[in-house]
Scaffold this active site. Structure first.
Site, PDB file in Angstrom:
ATOM      1  N   LYS A 226      -0.907  -9.972   7.907  1.00 37.48           N
ATOM      2  CA  LYS A 226      -1.616 -11.164   7.798  1.00 37.48           C
ATOM      3  C   LYS A 226      -2.206 -11.308   9.053  1.00 37.48           C
ATOM      4  O   LYS A 226      -1.668 -11.712  10.045  1.00 37.48           O
ATOM      5  CB  LYS A 226      -0.801 -12.287   7.311  1.00 37.48           C
ATOM      6  CG  LYS A 226      -0.080 -12.252   5.996  1.00 37.48           C
ATOM      7  CD  LYS A 226       1.204 -11.696   5.968  1.00 37.48           C
ATOM      8  CE  LYS A 226       1.801 -11.508   4.532  1.00 37.48           C
ATOM      9  NZ  LYS A 226       3.236 -10.797   4.496  1.00 37.48           N
ATOM     10  N   ASP A 231     -14.327 -15.324  16.181  1.00 35.50           N
ATOM     11  CA  ASP A 231     -14.703 -15.162  17.550  1.00 35.50           C
ATOM     12  C   ASP A 231     -14.255 -14.339  18.706  1.00 35.50           C
ATOM     13  O   ASP A 231     -14.547 -14.317  19.846  1.00 35.50           O
ATOM     14  CB  ASP A 231     -15.218 -16.482  18.117  1.00 35.50           C
ATOM     15  CG  ASP A 231     -16.213 -17.237  17.322  1.00 35.50           C
ATOM     16  OD1 ASP A 231     -17.114 -16.491  16.392  1.00 35.50           O
ATOM     17  OD2 ASP A 231     -16.345 -18.478  17.513  1.00 35.50           O
ATOM     18  N   LYS A 406       9.942 -14.795   8.908  1.00 35.41           N
ATOM     19  CA  LYS A 406      10.300 -13.467   9.191  1.00 35.41           C
ATOM     20  C   LYS A 406      10.511 -13.858  10.819  1.00 35.41           C
ATOM     21  O   LYS A 406       9.497 -13.481  11.441  1.00 35.41           O
ATOM     22  CB  LYS A 406       9.395 -12.453   8.803  1.00 35.41           C
ATOM     23  CG  LYS A 406       9.098 -12.086   7.483  1.00 35.41           C
ATOM     24  CD  LYS A 406       7.619 -12.554   7.141  1.00 35.41           C
ATOM     25  CE  LYS A 406       7.143 -12.376   5.651  1.00 35.41           C
ATOM     26  NZ  LYS A 406       7.993 -11.887   4.763  1.00 35.41           N
ATOM     27  N   ASP A 411      19.129 -14.527  22.426  1.00 36.29           N
ATOM     28  CA  ASP A 411      19.565 -15.254  23.587  1.00 36.29           C
ATOM     29  C   ASP A 411      18.632 -16.578  23.516  1.00 36.29           C
ATOM     30  O   ASP A 411      18.439 -17.028  22.542  1.00 36.29           O
ATOM     31  CB  ASP A 411      19.431 -14.599  24.659  1.00 36.29           C
ATOM     32  CG  ASP A 411      20.427 -13.472  24.715  1.00 36.29           C
ATOM     33  OD1 ASP A 411      21.348 -13.371  24.045  1.00 36.29           O
ATOM     34  OD2 ASP A 411      20.218 -12.282  25.416  1.00 36.29           O
TER      35      ASP A 411
END
Length: 486
Positions: A226, A231, A406, A411
């Site tokens: 995706k 520009d 996702k 840490d």
């Protein structure tokens, strides 16, 4: 039919099936688990199983064409694209975020495996719902002056899909160069006539891997990316496709939680390069590397931020599984915590073992999955792995809805977000893209998002998981057996 004739037919089918099995073993010799699953199918469905394999599992040999296109763009990097190239191999390198030096081997891996240039002039806006993402996107499209390049796995023929296509049509009439690329299987319910007015206005629209007899009949190797580049300066990447469900406005009564990013900075160059590689492969349009073309699509970007980013892509055009390797390197580099959000958890051996190993090192490993599935069979395979996590002290949370985000975070310093699920399909069979972010401030935002989701999620206990009825256990076992194909 006489007994001898029946016996003759059975022997012919048996011999034909042996031939099919041998062919499959040869094709899948580098992925033995995949080959074993297909052989099981062929034993249950002699010959027919091989036909199914040709449709769902056949390798379509993508390497040569895409590799050539990639090589052409890589030859332009030094001349047009790279405004900041850091001497990463120098131990004296100074990062804007001082903690990044602790994870320099992740950066080196991405450079060596994926040629992913590291840049530190980026800024990021993070979205956790579709309404905010589309508001920003619509505003950016309206303000576009020159080019808009769009690549999506799914573009729905619904309210938001038609609204964006109508807006693109308006921009095309204004003279903005529009390219739209979408995956045919992901957008199988989207009629091509939806783009008729856009094409008439001068926009270019193309399907990725159209399924045609005699050319390409495989349902595998889909483009799950995706990407939007406006520009050459503004980039979008993440989990959200274009559809009403991402705003929880579809007819499906399923609460959808996702994550998406808006990026400005030099890393947008590399989103653009990925888009163009896929575009030239799918459209058969002749590549052009004229200076005017390059300067329009890769314009000079004035630094606006200080966030370190690498853009990493992977797909079936390479057997390196770059994003999975980077995930494993992140996991092995973690010192305190590992937080993961994924809608599907169907790991291969190395990925699962890396999580288990981290947990045995007293690292706080937490994985968040959806409590409500969008695909029941796939969800059964996902939940079958929960016990493999609980046994090692890994905490598993079920989000009260469909979690499509996702994200992998380690840490307080490094995180990866994009299109890649923690499953075999994303690792090896689909075209994916993730960004790796090296910045404590941005990571803190991601931690807050994870903890906020965690506050409404259910912590899975061994007692609750072991209380599953026999029907669920059997379905999980069956779906797990075929999980390499999901």
């Amino acid at each position: 039919m006489s007994f001898s004739m029946l016996l003759y037919v059975v022997i012919c089918i048996y011999l034909a099936n042996i031939f099919c099995v041998l062919v499959t073993l040869y094709i899948e010799r580098r992925k033995p688990m995949m080959g074993i699953v297909w052989i099981i199918i062929m034993n249950f469905l002699p010959v027919i199983g091989f036909i199914v394999y040709l449709i769902f599992g056949r390798n379509v040999h993508l390497n040569n064409k895409i590799t050539k296109i990639k090589r052409d763009f890589e030859s332009l990097y030094n001349k047009y694209l790279i405004r900041e190239k850091y001497l990463i191999n120098s131990e004296n390198v100074i990062f804007k975020d001082k903690n990044t030096i602790n994870y320099i081997n992740i950066i080196k891996l991405n450079i060596n495996a994926n040629k992913s240039i590291y840049s530190e002039d980026n800024d990021i806006e993070i979205f956790t719902n579709g309404a905010d993402k589309y508001d920003y996107l619509i505003k950016d499209i309206k303000n576009a002056k020159d080019t808009i390049n769009i690549l999506y796995f799914i573009i729905r023929n619904d309210n938001i899909g038609r609204k964006i296509v109508d807006l693109l049509t308006e921009k095309a009439r204004e003279g903005v160069e529009i390219r739209v690329l979408y995956d045919q299987v992901g957008s199988i319910l989207t009629p091509f006539k939806m783009f008729k007015e856009l094409i008439n206005a001068g926009g270019k629209v193309c399907k990725f891997f159209p399924i045609t007899i005699g050319h390409h009949i495989s349902l595998n190797y889909r483009n799950h990316r995706k990407i939007i580049v406006i520009d050459g300066k503004i980039g979008y990447v993440g989990g959200m496709n274009i559809g009403d469900e991402y705003m929880n406005r579809s007819k499906r009564k399923l609460y959808w939680r996702d994550t998406h990013l808006r990026i400005v900075g030099s890393s947008v160059y590399f989103l653009q390069e990925i888009f163009l590689t896929d575009w030239y492969y799918a459209s058969k349009e002749k590549e052009t590397h004229e200076k005017f073309f390059i300067e329009r699509l890769f314009p000079e970007i004035k630094p606006t931020g200080s966030i370190g980013i690498q853009v990493v892509s992977s797909g079936p055009d390479s057997n390196k599984e770059q994003i999975k390797r980077s995930f494993i390197k992140m996991i092995s580099s973690a010192k305190k915590k590992i937080y993961i959000q994924t809608p599907y958890f169907i790991p291969d051996g190395p990925f699962l073992e890396s999580l288990q190993t981290a947990a045995m090192c007293n690292i706080d490993v937490r994985i968040m999955l959806p409590q409500i599935p969008d695909k029941n069979f796939v969800y059964k395979a996902t939940t079958s792995y929960i016990n493999d996590l609980l046994e090692y002290g890994i905490k598993v949370y079920l989000y009260p809805g469909f979690l499509h985000s996702k994200m992998i975070l380690i840490d307080n310093d490094v995180c990866s977000l994009g299109t890649t699920n923690a499953d075999i399909r994303s690792f090896a069979l689909d075209f994916e893209v993730n960004i790796f972010v090296y910045n404590a401030t941005f990571s803190a935002k991601c931690i807050d998002i994870f903890k906020n989701d965690m506050s409404t999620s259910k912590l899975v206990t061994k007692e609750w998981y072991n209380s599953r009825n026999m029907h669920v256990r059997v379905l999980q076992a069956i779906s797990r057996l075929f999980s390499p194909l999901l």
